[in-house]
Design an enzyme around this catalytic site. Structure first.
Site, PDB file in Angstrom:
ATOM      1  N   THR A  55     -11.856   4.741  52.603  1.00  0.00           N
ATOM      2  CA  THR A  55     -11.201   3.637  51.883  1.00  0.00           C
ATOM      3  C   THR A  55      -9.690   3.850  51.894  1.00  0.00           C
ATOM      4  OG1 THR A  55     -11.323   4.609  49.665  1.00  0.00           O
ATOM      5  CG2 THR A  55     -13.245   3.344  50.419  1.00  0.00           C
ATOM      6  N   HIS A 235     -11.841 -23.086  23.816  1.00  0.00           N
ATOM      7  CA  HIS A 235     -12.048 -23.918  22.632  1.00  0.00           C
ATOM      8  C   HIS A 235     -10.809 -23.973  21.731  1.00  0.00           C
ATOM      9  CE1 HIS A 235     -16.245 -23.970  23.734  1.00  0.00           C
ATOM     10  NE2 HIS A 235     -16.355 -22.667  23.588  1.00  0.00           N
TER      11      HIS A 235
HETATM   12  O1  LIG Z   1     -17.838 -29.824  27.617  1.00  0.00           O
HETATM   13  C1  LIG Z   1     -18.654 -29.130  26.987  1.00  0.00           C
HETATM   14  N1  LIG Z   1     -19.831 -28.779  27.588  1.00  0.00           N
HETATM   15  C2  LIG Z   1     -20.782 -28.030  26.951  1.00  0.00           C
HETATM   16  O2  LIG Z   1     -21.848 -27.701  27.529  1.00  0.00           O
HETATM   17  C3  LIG Z   1     -20.491 -27.612  25.634  1.00  0.00           C
HETATM   18  N2  LIG Z   1     -21.184 -26.872  24.724  1.00  0.00           N
HETATM   19  C4  LIG Z   1     -20.403 -26.797  23.612  1.00  0.00           C
HETATM   20  O3  LIG Z   1     -20.718 -26.164  22.556  1.00  0.00           O
HETATM   21  N3  LIG Z   1     -19.232 -27.488  23.781  1.00  0.00           N
HETATM   22  C5  LIG Z   1     -19.276 -28.005  25.049  1.00  0.00           C
HETATM   23  N4  LIG Z   1     -18.376 -28.747  25.734  1.00  0.00           N
END
Ligand SMILES: O=c1[nH]c(=O)c2[nH]c(=O)[nH]c2[nH]1
Length: 280
Positions: A55, A235
């Site tokens: 390597t 999120h």
């Molecule tokens: O766009 C999303 N898809 C999901 O499958 C999902 N699942 C979730 O809890 N939020 C979202 N948002």
């Protein structure tokens, strides 16, 4: 006992090249990983290393080849992968994966780190070669035009339906080519298609956005046969300000980093040829 599937290589070779021709310097900043496979039973079973290209040598080859210039990362990966297969008797397959860290120009010899990492993965064997281009860590966010409702509910479901949310993700996308093309032009078009589709899609799910992004990339080039996307759902939770006597009309969010939804999928052109070793 039998030896199963195996491969080896050097991961994370950091290479920076400065091109000093002309009044403006050019900067190429790469992380290269090599993977080789073939007739490597002897080293595994008896420690006979006669067929093992170290390597360390693989790493040295990457630096030595860079002396002649890097060019487009797809071409650099093709040169390296071909070399390992053609010059090492025991090696029948090679994969070279390159991440190109993005530097935007500030001046003739000054740069600032830019968004997103361009990637190329070339697989080569005695039978042919396969090129996959891509991008990773391309972070995008829509402040509206995103909904998520109508989903299946069971006794554990607490998620509220929403017709207006923040949608954010860090795009990893990889697209396989059926033949050579202008790699730089093709990358620019694919990246623009990903960003354009993310911004323009009124999203009812990140899955729907993923499909639109993939579809738009396929429309950009003759050589692009399949796109694979991996989209973490970054999120953004609306913070409850009621305890402080305040409303929150979609203005103050907690940007959570984990856990995160992970939405992955492929979009394939009808009649796309067999992928061969493209995803090996
Ligand atoms: O766009 C999303 N898809 C999901 O499958 C999902 N699942 C979730 O809890 N939020 C979202 N948002």
């Amino acid at each position: 006992m039998e030896l199963g599937d195996n491969r080896y290589g050097k991961a994370g070779i950091r290479l920076v090249r400065v091109d000093r021709d002309g009044p403006e310097h050019a900067l190429t900043d790469l992380t290269v990983s090599t993977t080789l496979a073939g007739d490597l039973a002897a080293t595994h079973l008896t420690g006979d290393n006669a067929g093992v290209l170290p390597t360390d040598t693989q790493k040295n080859t990457v630096y030595a080849f860079a002396r002649d210039g890097v060019g487009e990362i797809e071409d650099f990966a093709l040169r390296l992968a071909r070399h390992f297969v053609d010059s090492t008797p025991t090696i029948s397959r090679a994969r070279v994966h390159i991440e190109q860290h993005n530097w935007d120009r500030l001046g003739a010899h000054s740069f600032v780190r830019g968004a997103g990492t361009r990637t190329a993965t070339v697989s080569a064997s005695e039978d042919g070669q396969w090129v996959v281009s891509g991008v990773s860590d391309l972070v995008v966010l829509n402040t509206t035009d995103s909904e998520f409702h109508g989903f299946h509910k069971d006794e554990y479901t607490t998620l509220a339906e929403t017709d207006d949310r923040v949608l954010a993700t860090a795009v990893t996308a990889r697209w396989r080519h059926t033949g050579p093309t202008d790699w730089a032009l093709s990358f620019t078009a694919a990246r623009a298609a990903l960003l354009g589709a993310f911004a323009a899609t009124h999203s009812l799910s990140l899955q729907q956005t993923l499909y639109e992004m993939g579809r738009k990339v396929l429309e950009t080039g003759e050589t692009v046969a399949e796109v694979r996307l991996s989209l973490p759902n970054k999120h953004h939770f609306l913070v409850d300000l009621a305890p402080f006597g305040l409303d929150n009309p979609g203005e103050v969010f907690h940007a959570a980093d984990r856990p995160y939804g992970l939405i992955e999928g492929a979009v394939v052109k009808p009649g796309a040829p067999d992928p061969g070793l493209a995803w090996w």
